[in-house]
Scaffold this motif. Structure first.
Motif, PDB file in Angstrom:
ATOM      1  N   LEU A   1       0.810  -1.218   0.000  1.00 39.97           N
ATOM      2  CA  LEU A   1       0.000   0.000   0.000  1.00 39.97           C
ATOM      3  C   LEU A   1       0.846   1.272   0.000  1.00 39.97           C
ATOM      4  CD1 LEU A   1      -2.930  -0.852   2.450  1.00 39.97           C
ATOM      5  CD2 LEU A   1      -2.785  -1.171  -0.032  1.00 39.97           C
ATOM      6  N   PHE A   2       2.159   1.129   0.038  1.00 37.80           N
ATOM      7  CA  PHE A   2       3.047   2.290   0.008  1.00 37.80           C
ATOM      8  C   PHE A   2       3.573   2.489  -1.414  1.00 37.80           C
ATOM      9  CE2 PHE A   2       2.908   0.903   4.352  1.00 37.80           C
ATOM     10  CZ  PHE A   2       2.933   2.074   5.094  1.00 37.80           C
ATOM     11  N   THR A   3       3.696   3.740  -1.782  1.00 40.22           N
ATOM     12  CA  THR A   3       4.134   4.038  -3.157  1.00 40.22           C
ATOM     13  C   THR A   3       5.621   3.821  -3.361  1.00 40.22           C
ATOM     14  OG1 THR A   3       4.498   6.386  -2.646  1.00 40.22           O
ATOM     15  CG2 THR A   3       2.289   5.748  -3.428  1.00 40.22           C
ATOM     16  N   ARG A   4       6.367   3.662  -2.285  1.00 34.47           N
ATOM     17  CA  ARG A   4       7.813   3.460  -2.363  1.00 34.47           C
ATOM     18  C   ARG A   4       8.259   2.747  -1.098  1.00 34.47           C
ATOM     19  NH1 ARG A   4       9.463   9.717  -0.896  1.00 34.47           N
ATOM     20  NH2 ARG A   4       7.375  10.244  -0.186  1.00 34.47           N
ATOM     21  N   PRO A   5       9.415   2.174  -1.070  1.00 33.37           N
ATOM     22  CA  PRO A   5       9.905   1.531   0.151  1.00 33.37           C
ATOM     23  C   PRO A   5       9.916   2.521   1.313  1.00 33.37           C
ATOM     24  CG  PRO A   5      11.278   0.927  -1.693  1.00 33.37           C
ATOM     25  CD  PRO A   5      10.355   1.991  -2.196  1.00 33.37           C
ATOM     26  N   GLN A   6       9.493   2.068   2.468  1.00 35.25           N
ATOM     27  CA  GLN A   6       9.362   2.978   3.614  1.00 35.25           C
ATOM     28  C   GLN A   6      10.686   3.634   3.990  1.00 35.25           C
ATOM     29  OE1 GLN A   6       7.155   1.251   6.899  1.00 35.25           O
ATOM     30  NE2 GLN A   6       5.832   0.139   5.487  1.00 35.25           N
ATOM     31  N   ALA A   7      11.786   2.946   3.775  1.00 33.91           N
ATOM     32  CA  ALA A   7      13.096   3.514   4.125  1.00 33.91           C
ATOM     33  C   ALA A   7      13.415   4.743   3.290  1.00 33.91           C
ATOM     34  CB  ALA A   7      14.184   2.462   3.945  1.00 33.91           C
ATOM     35  N   GLN A   8      12.742   4.889   2.158  1.00 29.84           N
ATOM     36  CA  GLN A   8      12.988   6.041   1.294  1.00 29.84           C
ATOM     37  C   GLN A   8      12.077   7.226   1.602  1.00 29.84           C
ATOM     38  OE1 GLN A   8      12.769   4.843  -2.811  1.00 29.84           O
ATOM     39  NE2 GLN A   8      14.133   3.070  -2.509  1.00 29.84           N
ATOM     40  N   ILE A   9      11.120   7.034   2.498  1.00 30.34           N
ATOM     41  CA  ILE A   9      10.155   8.095   2.798  1.00 30.34           C
ATOM     42  C   ILE A   9      10.748   9.020   3.853  1.00 30.34           C
ATOM     43  CG2 ILE A   9       7.834   8.640   3.637  1.00 30.34           C
ATOM     44  CD1 ILE A   9       6.969   5.857   2.640  1.00 30.34           C
ATOM     45  N   ARG A  10      10.904  10.291   3.522  1.00 32.51           N
ATOM     46  CA  ARG A  10      11.447  11.264   4.466  1.00 32.51           C
ATOM     47  C   ARG A  10      10.428  12.355   4.828  1.00 32.51           C
ATOM     48  NH1 ARG A  10      14.417   7.748   4.759  1.00 32.51           N
ATOM     49  NH2 ARG A  10      16.676   7.643   4.377  1.00 32.51           N
TER      50      ARG A  10
END
Length: 640
Positions: free
Chosen positions: A199-208
């Protein structure tokens, strides 16, 4: 054929019999109170958090969630906040997670449609704060996704910009155990190890940019900077100070745990308290909290859902007005007698912080919630007791009057649970992205309090009434309507105020009254009814009415007709046509139903469907119309 009077009499008799039949043996009434997908989904997740999974119940909740999933142009596969509504990201993330954890395959068509809609709206990373906290509790999102709300806030003095006394009752009860959870950061047992990375548009580690705009005002960037500072500083807060705050939060929660009715008697607070006590290993209080949640479940043959709370006092008081208007004397007496012992006369709740010296005297919305009586419920219940006319109710009415007067805010208006609870800057902190942290005075609650005091007719109350009327004059919309905070929306607000103005003796030719009745009449539909949906709370300009595309509602038609009759228009063609609509839409059982949502918890965030509204409001409207047609002066003599 039956004459018109006989047809009206028959409709009233059938509706009265149906309502009396739904009255419980002890005299009260309590109908289902339905919200959106979020609370049933949260309940599913709670069972998995605790690893206390009731599989048959989960399957029934799954059936419910699948049925209410959207499938139209503005909601192609997600979940709305109300029947027929637009896609809502946060509700959809929770519902998807709940169905996946129940066992639905992500590849199933309904899940694929939901996932596509979620990703198209920015993904789970753009869900609201409460959803991101839910994900963090499952390890499905990092705690960095959640704003910082230090538990030390429970220790802050009154002068501090943010204290728990500055937010609403529901915020207090939800946030206090939640702050414990965010401080301790427990992780759900989640025995099936289900997550929702897809459900995330990108890997969570990349979300800032978990916490970002668009901001509602210039306060937003300021609080964003403050959140960033707190995030760095929080690990260095003095340990003893944090432990003191934790101890206070636990003690505060236990004091208000409220037995089988639960913390605040509302679901999110109950669930948060259950998770807190689970983490503490406090089985006794955990069992109490879980017991209160179980009372909220509506379990049917094929479906189940969890209610946000129970509404017995509100349902009984409102239904009581319909019963007394329709001549159901014994049923009215039973309702009044049930209400009397539920008036809170002893517990000095949080409301007293801003009105020291005022004695308790209110009713809660639920079966039991002594720290948080409801001003609106109190006015409606006390008006019913006054109408019933039994001298044994005099002391109860007197205490309600004393409490209502003590709860008037400095601007002349009334809020639902607190006084002057209107520090609007708090609605701009990152935690308050729902914009409902506060309990400011509102037009509909103010109207009900004016109605009550005016119905009593005590000269010494006139200054309080006049201050309330002044507030209503100032808040009337340019088109003549009034905002409805607790019912959908402008029809509800306008009906409420017209009843109050009539009770208070405001002239029927007052420009304020004439603008309001003209507005109501202009919104009548071709079938004679009225219908307004929850999009009236949406992104349209303030005051813009949003009608259902092809639907009039029995509850809203009754409100409009009652409002017009209060304004002296019982003989108007609009009233006659509204009454005809109610008669024509009566079902074979003598009552009414509606799929549409008819109330609001938090505008734009959380909506409600009171299943009782179409059961008793049409009966009240029909009965009042009959009484006025039989009278010479056409004057409504009661505040409600």
């Amino acid at each position: 054929m039956l004459g018109m009077n006989a047809i009206l009499d028959t409709a009233i008799e059938r509706a009265r019999a149906s309502l009396v039949n739904e009255q419980r043996p002890d005299g009260h009434l309590c109908y289902e109170l339905e919200a959106d997908a979020t609370i049933p989904a949260e309940y599913v997740l709670l069972e998995h958090y605790l690893n206390q999974i009731d599989e048959p119940l989960q399957q029934k909740i799954g059936n419910y969630l699948r049925r209410i999933q959207g499938d139209h142009a503005t909601n192609p596969g997600g979940w709305p906040l109300f029947h027929g509504g637009k896609f809502d990201l946060s509700a959809s993330v929770k519902a998807y997670y709940a169905l996946k954890i129940i066992g639905d395959s992500p590849d199933a068509p309904h899940m694929a449609k939901a996932r596509k809609a979620i990703l198209a709206h920015g993904g789970a990373e753009r869900a609201n704060v409460f959803t991101r906290i839910q994900l963090a509790l499952f390890g499905a999102a990092p705690w960095e996704a959640c704003p910082v709300v230090p538990i030390e806030a429970v220790l802050m003095p009154d002068w501090f910009p943010f204290t728990m006394r500055k937010v609403s009752y529901w915020s207090r009860t939800v946030m206090t155990p939640l702050m414990y959870l965010t401080a301790k950061k427990p992780i759900a047992r989640n025995p099936r190890k289900v997550f929702v990375d897809e459900l995330f548009t990108r890997p969570q580690a990349q979300i800032r940019d978990w916490i970002r705009g668009p901001y509602k005002s210039n306060w937003g960037p300021v609080f964003k900077v403050l959140d960033s500072v707190l995030r760095v500083a929080e690990p260095y807060f003095p340990h003893h100070y944090r432990e003191k705050a934790i101890d206070k939060a636990i003690a505060w929660t236990i004091e208000r745990l409220n037995g089988e009715d639960g913390l605040g008697a509302i679901y999110p607070a109950m669930a948060n308290s259950a998770m807190m006590f689970d983490h503490l290993g406090d089985k006794a209080h955990f069992d109490i909290a879980m017991g209160s949640i179980k009372k909220l479940l509506v379990i049917k043959d094929d479906e189940a859902y969890c209610q946000p709370c129970l509404s017995p006092v509100w349902d009984t008081a409102l239904a009581g007005h319909a019963l007394i208007e329709s001549g159901a004397t014994d049923a009215t007496k039973a309702a009044c007698d049930w209400l009397i012992p539920r008036q809170e006369l002893n517990v000095v709740g949080d409301w007293a912080d801003n009105t020291p010296g005022t004695r308790p005297g209110g009713w809660a919305f639920q079966y039991n919630n002594p720290h948080y009586p409801d001003v609106d419920d109190t006015a409606v219940a006390a008006m019913l007791l006054h109408r019933a006319g039994d001298p044994k109710y005099a002391e109860s009415i007197s205490r309600a009057r004393e409490w209502i007067i003590g709860m008037q805010s400095t601007n002349g208006a009334w809020g639902a649970f607190d006084i002057n609870n209107d520090n609007q800057y708090l609605n701009h902190i990152p935690f308050a992205d729902h914009g409902a942290l506060l309990d400011p005075p509102t037009e509909d609650v103010t109207a009900r309090c004016i109605s009550f005091l005016a119905q009593l007719g005590k000269p010494e109350d006139r200054p309080a009434i006049e201050r309330g009327i002044k507030y209503l004059r100032e808040t009337q919309m340019p088109d003549g309507s009034w905002f409805g905070r607790w019912g959908t929306n402008y029809i509800y607000g306008t009906w409420s105020v017209l009843c109050a103005l009539n009770a208070a003796g405001v002239a029927q030719d007052d420009p304020m009254v004439k603008r309001a009745t003209s507005w109501l009449i202009s919104k009548q539909r071709a079938d004679g009814g009225w219908g307004e949906d929850c999009e009236s709370y949406g992104d349209a300009p303030a005051g813009e009415f949003h009608g259902y595309a092809a639907q009039s509602l029995p509850s809203q038609t009754a409100w409009a007709v009652i409002g017009l009759m209060a304004a002296g228009l019982a003989d108007h063609d609009a009233v006659r046509r509204g009454i005809a609509f109610l008669q024509a839409s009566q079902d074979e059982q003598g009552s009414w139903t509606e799929q549409a949502y008819n109330a609001v918890g938090f505008p734009r965030v959380f909506y409600l469907k009171y299943h009782g509204y179409p059961r008793f409001f049409p009966l009240l409207a029909l009965s009042r119309y009959k009484q006025l047609m039989a009278s010479n002066d056409r004057i409504v003599k009661f505040g409600f």
